[in-house]
Design an enzyme around this catalytic site. Sequence first.
Site, mmCIF file in Angstrom:
data_model
loop_
_atom_site.group_PDB
_atom_site.id
_atom_site.type_symbol
_atom_site.label_atom_id
_atom_site.label_comp_id
_atom_site.label_asym_id
_atom_site.label_seq_id
_atom_site.Cartn_x
_atom_site.Cartn_y
_atom_site.Cartn_z
ATOM 1 C CB SER A 258 -0.882 0.036 1.246
ATOM 2 O OG SER A 258 -2.223 -0.047 0.886
ATOM 3 C CE LYS B 242 -3.601 1.100 -1.548
ATOM 4 N NZ LYS B 242 -4.425 0.686 -0.408
ATOM 5 C CE1 TYR C 143 -3.574 -0.724 -5.285
ATOM 6 C CE2 TYR C 143 -4.460 -2.945 -5.482
ATOM 7 C CZ TYR C 143 -4.096 -1.873 -4.704
ATOM 8 O OH TYR C 143 -4.241 -1.932 -3.341
ATOM 9 C CE1 TYR D 263 -3.992 -0.281 4.776
ATOM 10 C CE2 TYR D 263 -2.668 -0.936 6.644
ATOM 11 C CZ TYR D 263 -2.873 -0.890 5.285
ATOM 12 O OH TYR D 263 -1.956 -1.461 4.443
ATOM 13 C CB VAL E 122 -0.764 -5.875 3.875
ATOM 14 C CG1 VAL E 122 -2.087 -5.242 4.259
ATOM 15 C CG2 VAL E 122 -0.644 -6.034 2.372
HETATM 16 N N1 GLU Z 1 -1.948 -5.030 -2.660
HETATM 17 C C1 GLU Z 1 -2.671 -4.979 -1.418
HETATM 18 C C2 GLU Z 1 -4.166 -5.096 -1.678
HETATM 19 O O1 GLU Z 1 -4.640 -4.517 -2.590
HETATM 20 C C3 GLU Z 1 -2.338 -3.685 -0.749
HETATM 21 C C4 GLU Z 1 -3.015 -3.575 0.556
HETATM 22 C C5 GLU Z 1 -2.240 -2.822 1.566
HETATM 23 O O2 GLU Z 1 -1.020 -2.867 1.665
HETATM 24 O O3 GLU Z 1 -2.951 -2.163 2.332
HETATM 25 O O4 GLU Z 1 -4.872 -5.777 -1.003
#
Ligand code: GLU
Length: 308
Positions: A67, A70, A192, A244, A262
Amino acid sequence: MKIPDNLSPLLQQLLTEYQPLAREGKVASYIPALAQVDPDQAGVAFATLDGSVFKAGAAEQLFSLQSVSKIFGLVMAMNRLGDELWQRVNMEPSGQPFNSIVQLEWEHGIPRNPVINAGAILVADVLVSHYSASKTAFLTFLRSLCRCETIYADNKVYLSELEHGNRNAALAYLMKSFGNIESEVPQVLEHYFHQCATAINCEQLATSLLFLANRGVQPGSGIQVCSRRDAHRVNAILSTSGMYDQSGEFAFKVGLPAKSGVGGCIVAIVPQVGVIAAWSPPLNRFGNSVVAMQLISKLAEELGLSIF
Ligand code: GLU
């Protein structure tokens, strides 16, 4: 704020103190390739605007960016699309898990913010629609920020996520049904997952985000990576939504713009000072690394880093 001349002993002390907490967390397993990571590894790096990098533990061990990718996608999309981006994605905290789908239905396919999965998939659509080779463009951008030409996407993690990405596919198709995704969904998801699968270490990650602590300018090269206004805006989004469902608590206790992934890393921006990247794979129930949370909290407290 006065930062000690050598932070490495403090980083080592905090790592030794908090690493045992890893036992309280669980390594992410919904992406099978991530479940294979050794849970006992941990590292931290603190890069400062003057070019120093202090580190402790496995700061040079590669992990999955997930994540935290992002942030880079968002900066690229902001640079490319300008304020038009904010007609397609909001900037409010979601109060929902990162991969929640219900809110997206209520809110007509407009994601709450660009750092929950729906928002990041929307951003991926912007990149796919505006670059002829968006995956390469993403890696090139990241490489220039880290000053490291070897940054790559881990194919095993990428394929593992492609195979188990049904929920993300659902988010993308729902947005497409509302007319908020321009490109074809499979292509958007590929981008993504590819950016999430980037392999990076704490030192590279902390260095790569220094521009956010420096009003958009990469220290050393003087390159304006994004405008000062956009650097402030990204930090604002990270402060309200980057951790989160624990973003409020993190702002309350730590007080730094931050993003977690994650893969077990957390990156925290210290405006006008530098960037901290900490990594340890086991996660708490919110999806945040147990050890990295504690380590960054204590470091921020010891050094008085809160922006509030
Ligand atoms: N690639 C993970 C997903 O889309 C990223 C989630 C994350 O790190 O919060 O579930």
